[in-house]
Motif scaffolding. Sequence first.
Motif, mmCIF file in Angstrom:
data_model
loop_
_atom_site.group_PDB
_atom_site.id
_atom_site.type_symbol
_atom_site.label_atom_id
_atom_site.label_comp_id
_atom_site.label_asym_id
_atom_site.label_seq_id
_atom_site.Cartn_x
_atom_site.Cartn_y
_atom_site.Cartn_z
ATOM 1 N N MET A 1 72.418 -89.692 20.550
ATOM 2 C CA MET A 1 73.302 -88.530 20.382
ATOM 3 C C MET A 1 72.644 -87.319 21.019
ATOM 4 O O MET A 1 71.442 -87.116 20.908
ATOM 5 N N THR A 2 73.425 -86.496 21.665
ATOM 6 C CA THR A 2 72.889 -85.306 22.305
ATOM 7 C C THR A 2 73.596 -84.060 21.799
ATOM 8 O O THR A 2 74.616 -84.132 21.121
ATOM 9 N N GLN A 3 73.011 -82.949 22.143
ATOM 10 C CA GLN A 3 73.589 -81.672 21.734
ATOM 11 C C GLN A 3 73.441 -80.682 22.861
ATOM 12 O O GLN A 3 72.363 -80.528 23.434
ATOM 13 N N LEU A 4 74.525 -80.015 23.198
ATOM 14 C CA LEU A 4 74.463 -78.968 24.208
ATOM 15 C C LEU A 4 73.588 -77.840 23.694
ATOM 16 O O LEU A 4 73.769 -77.363 22.584
ATOM 17 N N ALA A 5 72.615 -77.438 24.492
ATOM 18 C CA ALA A 5 71.696 -76.392 24.060
ATOM 19 C C ALA A 5 71.333 -75.507 25.233
ATOM 20 O O ALA A 5 71.253 -75.956 26.363
ATOM 21 N N ASP A 6 71.133 -74.232 24.948
ATOM 22 C CA ASP A 6 70.609 -73.345 25.969
ATOM 23 C C ASP A 6 69.228 -73.819 26.374
ATOM 24 O O ASP A 6 68.441 -74.267 25.551
ATOM 25 N N HIS A 7 68.931 -73.707 27.663
ATOM 26 C CA HIS A 7 67.600 -74.069 28.118
ATOM 27 C C HIS A 7 66.590 -73.058 27.588
ATOM 28 O O HIS A 7 66.881 -71.877 27.439
ATOM 29 N N GLY A 8 65.391 -73.534 27.316
ATOM 30 C CA GLY A 8 64.327 -72.647 26.876
ATOM 31 C C GLY A 8 63.940 -72.882 25.444
ATOM 32 O O GLY A 8 64.214 -73.923 24.850
ATOM 33 N N THR A 9 63.282 -71.903 24.867
ATOM 34 C CA THR A 9 62.831 -71.978 23.482
ATOM 35 C C THR A 9 63.954 -71.516 22.571
ATOM 36 O O THR A 9 64.582 -70.489 22.823
ATOM 37 N N LEU A 10 64.189 -72.283 21.513
ATOM 38 C CA LEU A 10 65.190 -71.857 20.536
ATOM 39 C C LEU A 10 64.777 -70.511 19.942
ATOM 40 O O LEU A 10 63.594 -70.202 19.814
ATOM 41 N N ALA A 11 65.773 -69.733 19.565
ATOM 42 C CA ALA A 11 65.523 -68.382 19.073
ATOM 43 C C ALA A 11 64.546 -68.386 17.906
ATOM 44 O O ALA A 11 64.658 -69.196 16.986
ATOM 45 N N ILE A 12 63.584 -67.473 17.968
ATOM 46 C CA ILE A 12 62.608 -67.307 16.904
ATOM 47 C C ILE A 12 62.897 -65.980 16.219
ATOM 48 O O ILE A 12 62.859 -64.920 16.866
ATOM 49 N N PRO A 13 63.217 -65.987 14.933
ATOM 50 C CA PRO A 13 63.535 -64.723 14.261
ATOM 51 C C PRO A 13 62.321 -63.808 14.195
ATOM 52 O O PRO A 13 61.171 -64.263 14.157
ATOM 53 N N GLU A 14 62.579 -62.513 14.206
ATOM 54 C CA GLU A 14 61.468 -61.568 14.125
ATOM 55 C C GLU A 14 60.852 -61.641 12.735
ATOM 56 O O GLU A 14 61.542 -61.535 11.720
ATOM 57 N N PRO A 15 59.541 -61.833 12.667
ATOM 58 C CA PRO A 15 58.892 -61.975 11.363
ATOM 59 C C PRO A 15 58.700 -60.631 10.682
ATOM 60 O O PRO A 15 58.768 -59.571 11.314
ATOM 61 N N SER A 16 58.470 -60.701 9.401
ATOM 62 C CA SER A 16 58.065 -59.491 8.694
ATOM 63 C C SER A 16 56.613 -59.184 9.060
ATOM 64 O O SER A 16 55.838 -60.078 9.377
ATOM 65 N N VAL A 17 56.256 -57.919 9.026
ATOM 66 C CA VAL A 17 54.915 -57.518 9.424
ATOM 67 C C VAL A 17 54.016 -57.433 8.198
ATOM 68 O O VAL A 17 54.457 -57.076 7.110
ATOM 69 N N SER A 18 52.746 -57.804 8.385
ATOM 70 C CA SER A 18 51.785 -57.627 7.298
ATOM 71 C C SER A 18 51.021 -56.324 7.456
ATOM 72 O O SER A 18 50.460 -55.808 6.498
ATOM 73 N N HIS A 19 51.014 -55.806 8.682
ATOM 74 C CA HIS A 19 50.339 -54.536 8.964
ATOM 75 C C HIS A 19 51.422 -53.489 9.232
ATOM 76 O O HIS A 19 52.369 -53.747 9.969
ATOM 77 N N PRO A 20 51.325 -52.310 8.653
ATOM 78 C CA PRO A 20 52.368 -51.294 8.878
ATOM 79 C C PRO A 20 52.549 -51.003 10.367
ATOM 80 O O PRO A 20 51.565 -50.901 11.108
ATOM 81 N N PRO A 21 53.784 -50.883 10.833
ATOM 82 C CA PRO A 21 54.011 -50.558 12.245
ATOM 83 C C PRO A 21 53.349 -49.237 12.625
ATOM 84 O O PRO A 21 53.310 -48.287 11.835
ATOM 85 N N THR A 22 52.830 -49.190 13.819
ATOM 86 C CA THR A 22 52.230 -47.964 14.325
ATOM 87 C C THR A 22 53.340 -46.960 14.638
ATOM 88 O O THR A 22 54.269 -47.287 15.390
ATOM 89 N N PRO A 23 53.297 -45.755 14.102
ATOM 90 C CA PRO A 23 54.337 -44.758 14.430
ATOM 91 C C PRO A 23 54.381 -44.519 15.940
ATOM 92 O O PRO A 23 53.350 -44.525 16.620
ATOM 93 N N LEU A 24 55.566 -44.313 16.457
ATOM 94 C CA LEU A 24 55.718 -44.147 17.901
ATOM 95 C C LEU A 24 54.899 -42.975 18.462
ATOM 96 O O LEU A 24 54.328 -43.106 19.549
ATOM 97 N N PRO A 25 54.798 -41.847 17.756
ATOM 98 C CA PRO A 25 53.924 -40.786 18.292
ATOM 99 C C PRO A 25 52.465 -41.233 18.406
ATOM 100 O O PRO A 25 51.761 -40.810 19.327
ATOM 101 N N ASP A 26 52.027 -42.091 17.488
ATOM 102 C CA ASP A 26 50.656 -42.598 17.575
ATOM 103 C C ASP A 26 50.508 -43.557 18.762
ATOM 104 O O ASP A 26 49.442 -43.594 19.404
ATOM 105 N N CYS A 27 51.558 -44.311 19.056
ATOM 106 C CA CYS A 27 51.542 -45.159 20.259
ATOM 107 C C CYS A 27 51.427 -44.289 21.513
ATOM 108 O O CYS A 27 50.671 -44.616 22.446
ATOM 109 N N ASP A 28 52.177 -43.181 21.522
ATOM 110 C CA ASP A 28 52.110 -42.268 22.669
ATOM 111 C C ASP A 28 50.700 -41.712 22.824
ATOM 112 O O ASP A 28 50.173 -41.614 23.949
ATOM 113 N N GLN A 29 50.078 -41.357 21.707
ATOM 114 C CA GLN A 29 48.730 -40.808 21.755
ATOM 115 C C GLN A 29 47.737 -41.846 22.265
ATOM 116 O O GLN A 29 46.848 -41.528 23.071
#
Length: 582
Positions: A1-29
């Motif tokens: 049995m086969t299944q039509l699938a998009d080529h490539g890696t199946l979608a990976i959901p964005e994980p929750s972060v264990s480290h707080p995101p860096t604020p964008l102004p700090d990224c700019d700095q």
Amino acid sequence: MTQLADHGTLAIPEPSVSHPPTPLPDCDQALAELRGSAQPWFDERPADLVPLLERLTTSLMEHSKDWVAAACAAKRIPESSPAVGEEWSSIAVTARYLRLLGGAMCDLANGHPPAAPSRPHGVAGNRIALPVFPVDVYDKAAMAGFSVDVWLKPGVNIEQANDRQAAAWSGGGSAGVSLVLGAGNVAAIPITDALDRLFIARHPVLLKMNPVNDYLGPIFEQAFGELVRRGVLRVVYGGAEVGQHLVHHAEVDDVHVTGSDKTFEAIVFGGGPEGARRKAAREPAVDKPVTGELGNVSPVIVVPGPWSEKDLKFQAQNIASMLTNNGGFNCIAVRAIVTSRGWDQRDSLVGRIRDVLRDAPDRYPYYPGARDRWQAFVDAHPDAERLGDDAPECVPWTLIPDLKPNADDEIAFTTEAFNAVVAEVGIDATDTVDYIRRAVTFANDRLWGTLGASIIVHPKSLEDPAVKQAFEQAVADLHYGTVAVNHWSAINFIMGSSPWGAYPGHTIDDVQSGIGWVHNALMISDDDIEKAVVRGPFRMPLKPPWFVTNKAAAKVNRRFAALQADPSWFRLSRVVTAALRG
């Protein structure tokens, strides 16, 4: 049995972060600070970087236990498990790369590009091969019988390759800032990708940690603190919002990502309908170079031969370990076991692979969406064999047997599972030579991706001149960035002196396994590289530490990491002593 699938890696959901995101102004700095260091770093002399790399290696080893402990805790690997060795292998990879970069700096300081350990030679198709492993006597002893050649593209001669080598150190580069979007699965990838940009491109690096393993960020900042203090390395955290902000930032000159083709496309074209329109029109949303090492439906081609019982047992462990390593969350994990239907030992080999997978410890599916991706494969193949714990919180080792190579829209051919699933494919052929040719055509034309492939052949099979010729032609014809003979193509990842990446020729709108090369301590021009070819013994006297059946893997790899950081005969003897208990 086969299944039509998009080529490539199946979608990976964005994980929750264990480290707080860096604020964008700090990224700019952070980017402003890196920009301020770009020209001084580019002006550094190779001789002055040699002691820096030595100090970084020392610091890495001082923080290695914390690194390994953090990774094992996140992946729920028990302290007593041999799988702890997988995390020590990341230390070994990083230490080796630092040491080889130090050797490259020594060569550059002496007025010539990084030197290969032995002389180039000709290979099939009028190509030139540049030997890059073994590098020294310790390599020869620790991995006896293994070699790696970098095959240059057809028409590139050694003089041209030498002239284009280490371009950023010989007038071909310019000061800039690189963004590295780190991988979430293998701990060595983010930091070695950063080292690549720092010492090969000569660019300060902003490293954005993947949320899956962002717990490693503070350890990287400590272990590589001298780079942080010098203003050439910054580590930031967060998900897609932070990543998109950085990718489009005016202070970023180039981007490297290790992940999936879907992530690459989102970076280059953007998401949603507008991203799809841009991709179709080949209108990138970014105006800077983006390179990437991405996924693959990795094949292992098994050449029929007169295998003994010991041969079958060894190679069953070899092939099964190509799946079980890191819980199957590797872009180079085996996904297609290619066999000859006419081989009278085919069922014996597949049966022994089943046995190894049944006995392999179950692994915690730490990578987001693993169970859903697994479900897509078993929905397409209800007859898939579950060879491990099938509890809801697990992803069991799963074999999809006896697929037909001409199946249309086969999910196991078009789609990277990125979990614990592997398929077996039987090919009809008139004889061994015909099988080799058909297997190569199948791998090139039917399987998605071009990162790495393995081909396993018994030495007695190569005593037939026709088989030997067909086999060598297969090595030349396989369109993969790494072709490994008798072993897992991932071995090339640890070498450091050899390039790691997809087969050349992909474009931003059909990126497949990626664009560009990393782990290229000899600094061979990206434009000159066709592939790396790894060769190793058909059967080894000691059980390799990457085998899932090796009970001493943790101790072997811990000692191997120490050997890579500071080679000596004493440290080598400790590796061998531990390996004898595997």
